[in-house]
Design a protein around this motif. Structure first.
Motif, short mmCIF file in Angstrom:
data_model
loop_
_atom_site.label_atom_id
_atom_site.label_comp_id
_atom_site.label_asym_id
_atom_site.label_seq_id
_atom_site.Cartn_x
_atom_site.Cartn_y
_atom_site.Cartn_z
N GLN A 18 0.81 -1.22 0.00
CA GLN A 18 0.00 0.00 0.00
C GLN A 18 0.85 1.28 0.00
O GLN A 18 0.35 2.37 -0.21
CB GLN A 18 -0.92 0.01 1.24
N LEU A 19 2.15 1.12 0.27
CA LEU A 19 3.00 2.32 0.30
C LEU A 19 3.06 2.96 -1.07
O LEU A 19 3.25 2.30 -2.07
CB LEU A 19 4.42 1.94 0.72
N LYS A 20 2.93 4.27 -1.06
CA LYS A 20 3.09 4.98 -2.33
C LYS A 20 4.58 5.06 -2.64
O LYS A 20 5.43 4.92 -1.77
CB LYS A 20 2.49 6.36 -2.21
N LEU A 21 4.89 5.30 -3.90
CA LEU A 21 6.28 5.35 -4.34
C LEU A 21 7.10 6.37 -3.56
O LEU A 21 8.23 6.11 -3.15
CB LEU A 21 6.33 5.65 -5.85
N LYS A 22 6.52 7.55 -3.29
CA LYS A 22 7.25 8.59 -2.56
C LYS A 22 7.64 8.10 -1.17
O LYS A 22 8.75 8.33 -0.69
CB LYS A 22 6.39 9.86 -2.42
N GLN A 23 6.71 7.42 -0.51
CA GLN A 23 6.97 6.92 0.85
C GLN A 23 8.04 5.83 0.81
O GLN A 23 8.91 5.76 1.67
CB GLN A 23 5.69 6.36 1.46
N THR A 31 10.45 13.71 -6.80
CA THR A 31 11.71 14.24 -7.33
C THR A 31 12.06 13.62 -8.68
O THR A 31 11.56 12.55 -9.02
CB THR A 31 12.85 13.98 -6.31
N SER A 32 12.91 14.32 -9.43
CA SER A 32 13.33 13.80 -10.74
C SER A 32 14.32 12.66 -10.54
O SER A 32 14.98 12.56 -9.50
CB SER A 32 13.98 14.92 -11.56
N LEU A 33 14.46 11.83 -11.56
CA LEU A 33 15.43 10.74 -11.50
C LEU A 33 16.84 11.28 -11.39
O LEU A 33 17.70 10.68 -10.75
CB LEU A 33 15.31 9.86 -12.74
N GLU A 34 17.08 12.44 -12.00
CA GLU A 34 18.42 13.04 -11.96
C GLU A 34 18.79 13.39 -10.51
O GLU A 34 19.88 13.08 -10.03
CB GLU A 34 18.45 14.30 -12.84
N THR A 35 17.86 14.03 -9.81
CA THR A 35 18.08 14.40 -8.41
C THR A 35 18.25 13.16 -7.55
O THR A 35 19.14 13.07 -6.70
CB THR A 35 16.89 15.24 -7.88
N LEU A 36 17.39 12.19 -7.80
CA LEU A 36 17.45 10.94 -7.04
C LEU A 36 18.77 10.22 -7.27
O LEU A 36 19.36 9.67 -6.35
CB LEU A 36 16.27 10.05 -7.49
N SER A 37 19.25 10.26 -8.51
CA SER A 37 20.50 9.60 -8.86
C SER A 37 21.67 10.24 -8.13
O SER A 37 22.55 9.57 -7.60
CB SER A 37 20.71 9.68 -10.37
N LYS A 38 21.69 11.60 -8.06
CA LYS A 38 22.75 12.32 -7.33
C LYS A 38 22.74 11.91 -5.86
O LYS A 38 23.78 11.66 -5.26
CB LYS A 38 22.53 13.84 -7.44
N LEU A 39 21.55 11.90 -5.30
CA LEU A 39 21.38 11.56 -3.88
C LEU A 39 21.84 10.13 -3.60
O LEU A 39 22.59 9.87 -2.66
CB LEU A 39 19.91 11.75 -3.49
N CYS A 40 21.42 9.20 -4.45
CA CYS A 40 21.76 7.79 -4.28
C CYS A 40 23.26 7.54 -4.43
O CYS A 40 23.83 6.71 -3.73
CB CYS A 40 20.98 6.92 -5.24
#
Length: 198
Positions: free
Chosen positions: A8-13, A54-63
């Motif tokens: 049930q978790l949404k992707l953001k969560q 968030t964008s994949l680009e931002t997520l990629s930097k963070l990861c």
């Protein structure tokens, strides 16, 4: 908000849980991650609290900074929760079947099969080489796999010599059963599959 396998978790969560968990595991502060990734502390905080998409680009930097490959980030997302039944050795439920009266021991290995009985797996033990055995006949298809011993097994007018590792599949409506126990003790796995209307 701590079970990443909850469907049930949404992707953001889901992303928030995974990212925050990895950052904490690595012993990194939000300020450090923000500086190295070139992102604002506010953005990282919002991602970790599921307040922003968030964008994949931002997520990629963070990861990259927290050492979490993008492929690994999504590895558990939307995975079925499962729920298999484990039956430990020797813990099958002993049941009475037609062969019980002639010395066979039947252990039912699975008994949570949903609303309809679609199959029954048994571990059958036989240890009296002098016994005379009747034949069995019942609905469904049967699969037997010999684990231990040697047996001459009858299906209809055919006889099959079986050693450990041998298996036999047949229509269970046709009379079948042990013809002769060649070497005891005998252990065989029997799985009976029933048709839909059963």
């Amino acid at each position: 908000m701590d079970d990443i396998n909850d469907p049930q978790l949404k992707l953001k969560q889901y992303i928030a849980i995974k990212v925050k968990r990895k950052r904490v595991e690595q012993g990194l502060k939000i300020t450090d991650v923000a500086r190295i990734a070139g992102l604002s502390q506010g953005m990282i905080s919002k991602i970790e609290n599921a307040q922003v998409s968030t964008s994949l680009e931002t997520l990629s930097k963070l990861c990259d900074v927290i050492g979490l490959p993008i492929s690994q980030l999504f590895s558990d997302y939307d995975r079925p929760t499962g729920g298999a039944q484990l039956t430990r050795a020797g813990e099958g439920m002993e049941v009475v079947r037609r062969g019980t009266e002639i010395g066979h021991t039947y252990q039912l290995l699975s008994y949570h099969r949903g609303k309809k009985k679609s199959y029954e797996p048994f571990l059958i033990t036989m240890d009296d080489a002098s016994e005379v055995f009747p034949t069995f006949s019942h609905p469904g298809q049967e699969f037997i796999y010999l684990l231990e011993g040697q047996i001459l097994y009858r299906h209809g007018n055919h006889l099959y010599e079986m050693s450990p590792g041998d298996s036999l599949s047949f229509d269970a409506e046709i009379p079948h059963g042990p013809e002769r126990l060649v070497e005891v003790p005998i252990k065989l796995l029997s799985i009976i599959h029933y048709d839909d209307e059963h």
